[in-house]
Scaffold this active site. Structure first.
Site, PDB file in Angstrom:
ATOM      1  CD  GLN A   1       3.609  28.435 -35.826  1.00  0.00           C
ATOM      2  OE1 GLN A   1       3.782  27.308 -35.376  1.00  0.00           O
ATOM      3  NE2 GLN A   1       2.484  29.109 -35.647  1.00  0.00           N
TER       4      GLN A   1
ATOM      5  CB  SER B   1      -3.119  29.068 -37.984  1.00  0.00           C
ATOM      6  OG  SER B   1      -3.296  29.990 -36.926  1.00  0.00           O
ATOM      7  N   GLY B   2      -6.379  29.118 -37.127  1.00  0.00           N
ATOM      8  CA  GLY B   2      -7.514  30.012 -36.996  1.00  0.00           C
ATOM      9  C   GLY B   2      -7.095  31.449 -36.750  1.00  0.00           C
TER      10      GLY B   2
ATOM     11  CG  ASP C   1      -2.077  30.350 -29.862  1.00  0.00           C
ATOM     12  OD1 ASP C   1      -2.201  31.591 -29.865  1.00  0.00           O
ATOM     13  OD2 ASP C   1      -2.608  29.617 -30.717  1.00  0.00           O
TER      14      ASP C   1
ATOM     15  CB  CYS D   1      -5.486  27.611 -30.126  1.00  0.00           C
ATOM     16  SG  CYS D   1      -4.685  26.504 -31.301  1.00  0.00           S
ATOM     17  N   GLY D   2      -7.513  28.589 -32.861  1.00  0.00           N
ATOM     18  CA  GLY D   2      -8.620  28.173 -33.721  1.00  0.00           C
ATOM     19  C   GLY D   2      -8.570  26.726 -34.148  1.00  0.00           C
ATOM     20  CB  THR D   3      -6.048  24.625 -35.884  1.00  0.00           C
ATOM     21  OG1 THR D   3      -4.932  25.193 -35.190  1.00  0.00           O
ATOM     22  CG2 THR D   3      -6.137  25.226 -37.275  1.00  0.00           C
TER      23      THR D   3
END
Length: 346
Positions: free
Chosen positions: A85, A93-94, A251, A255-257
């Protein structure tokens, strides 16, 4: 054409969040583990050069990430990856794990087995197990078993010039998050407020990292608050989230994390138990299912094993190249589209 470097990428998004996957031309990244490779990418000038080449203009764009597909270092894993990034390389990251899994299976890099295929991903934060539901050659849905997530500190106070005293949770879900109830900044999580949310997130991230150092107890390469995630609860009980990302975007996925980090705080407060499954909704309305699989410990701290379920979609294939005579090879970003913090990008 005399290109100095070429990389081939599969275009994927997970519930609206773009996570391109570099599958060809990725140079050898030094390091015996993915965590060591993450450290190299963030600290060696050549690693930083590669990141800027892929994520900044003119080859990159403000939205999304680029995932470097790497050989797994752990023999239990099928593939490794690091997320690039604009600010740095990130450990986990999910949404990007779902993008990676979808790309691996739909491209044939990993053989797809119907109705279900398991892919183990090697990340700097540890192993992530992806269970993909597959039909007619398509990856329909991916359920991730995430790395152990834990609370660093609940109800941390911060005096701010803009909003007075802000309370937030510091929690780890593969990277460190500051989790802020959005009402404290006078906004709601809505598409119309994206610019205001990200500007607030950038201010808070800078202040928190300046005042409160955080380092993973077992993985020194993971340190500092990566993102500020604003949270709320929708009328139907779904967790509404908005993760703000440097230098100035939000995002698109739930957002997974971030949801993994938030799940740890809910468990610490006694609001969820093993077996519970929650719905999380993003700023654009896309959704994840967030589950609490089991409890564990990290360096003596209570921790949870979250699951994140969502969908990835491939939408293109492209190649980026470096002309050896290009004066803009190092990349650039402007505040008009990247946000106010882009002014600090060299």
């Amino acid at each position: 054409m005399r290109w100095k470097r070429t990389l081939q990428l599969i275009d994927v998004h997970c519930e609206g969040e773009i996570g391109k996957v570099a599958v060809g031309g990725v140079p050898k990244i030094p390091g015996e583990t993915i965590a060591e490779q993450l450290h190299w990418l963030n600290n060696d000038p050549k690693g930083q050069e590669l990141r800027r080449f892929l994520v900044l203009e003119p080859r990159g764009a403000p939205i999304g990430s680029v995932n470097l597909l790497l050989p797994a270092k752990n023999p239990k894993a099928d593939a490794g990856f690091v997320i690039l990034q604009p600010d740095q390389a990130h450990a986990s990251s999910g949404s990007n794990s779902i993008c990676i899994t979808t790309a691996l299976l739909e491209s044939g890099i990993v053989e797809m087995t119907e109705p279900e295929t398991t892919v183990v991903l090697d990340t700097a934060a540890g192993l992530v197990t992806a269970t993909a539901t597959c039909r007619d050659g398509r990856c329909e849905r991916v359920k991730l078993t995430m790395v152990p997530s834990f609370v660093h500190e609940l109800d941390v106070g911060l005096e701010t010039e803009q909003w007075g005293r802000i309370s937030f949770d510091l929690s780890y879900g593969g990277i460190f998050y500051a989790l802020v109830d959005v009402g404290q900044i006078g906004l709601t999580i809505d598409k119309a407020n994206a610019r205001g949310l990200v500007e607030a997130g950038m201010i808070l991230k800078e202040e928190i990292n300046r005042r409160i150092p955080v380092v993973h107890p077992d993985i020194p390469a993971i340190s500092g608050v990566a993102y500020v995630m604003f949270r709320d609860v929708d009328p139907d009980g779904a967790i509404r989230t908005c993760t703000t990302m440097w230098p100035g975007r939000v995002d698109r996925s739930p957002c997974g994390t971030g949801n993994s980090a938030n799940l740890a705080t809910l468990h610490a407060r006694g609001k969820v138990k093993v077996g519970d499954v929650l719905k999380s909704r993003s700023i654009i309305g896309s959704e994840f299912e967030v589950g609490l699989k089991e409890v564990t410990e990290v360096a003596g701290r209570p921790a949870v094993i979250p699951t994140i379920s969502g969908r990835g979609f491939t939408f293109g294939l492209h190649q980026v190249a470096l002309d050896p005579f290009d004066p803009l090879a190092d990349g650039f970003a402007l505040t008009d589209v990247w946000g106010p913090s882009a002014g600090s990008i060299g």
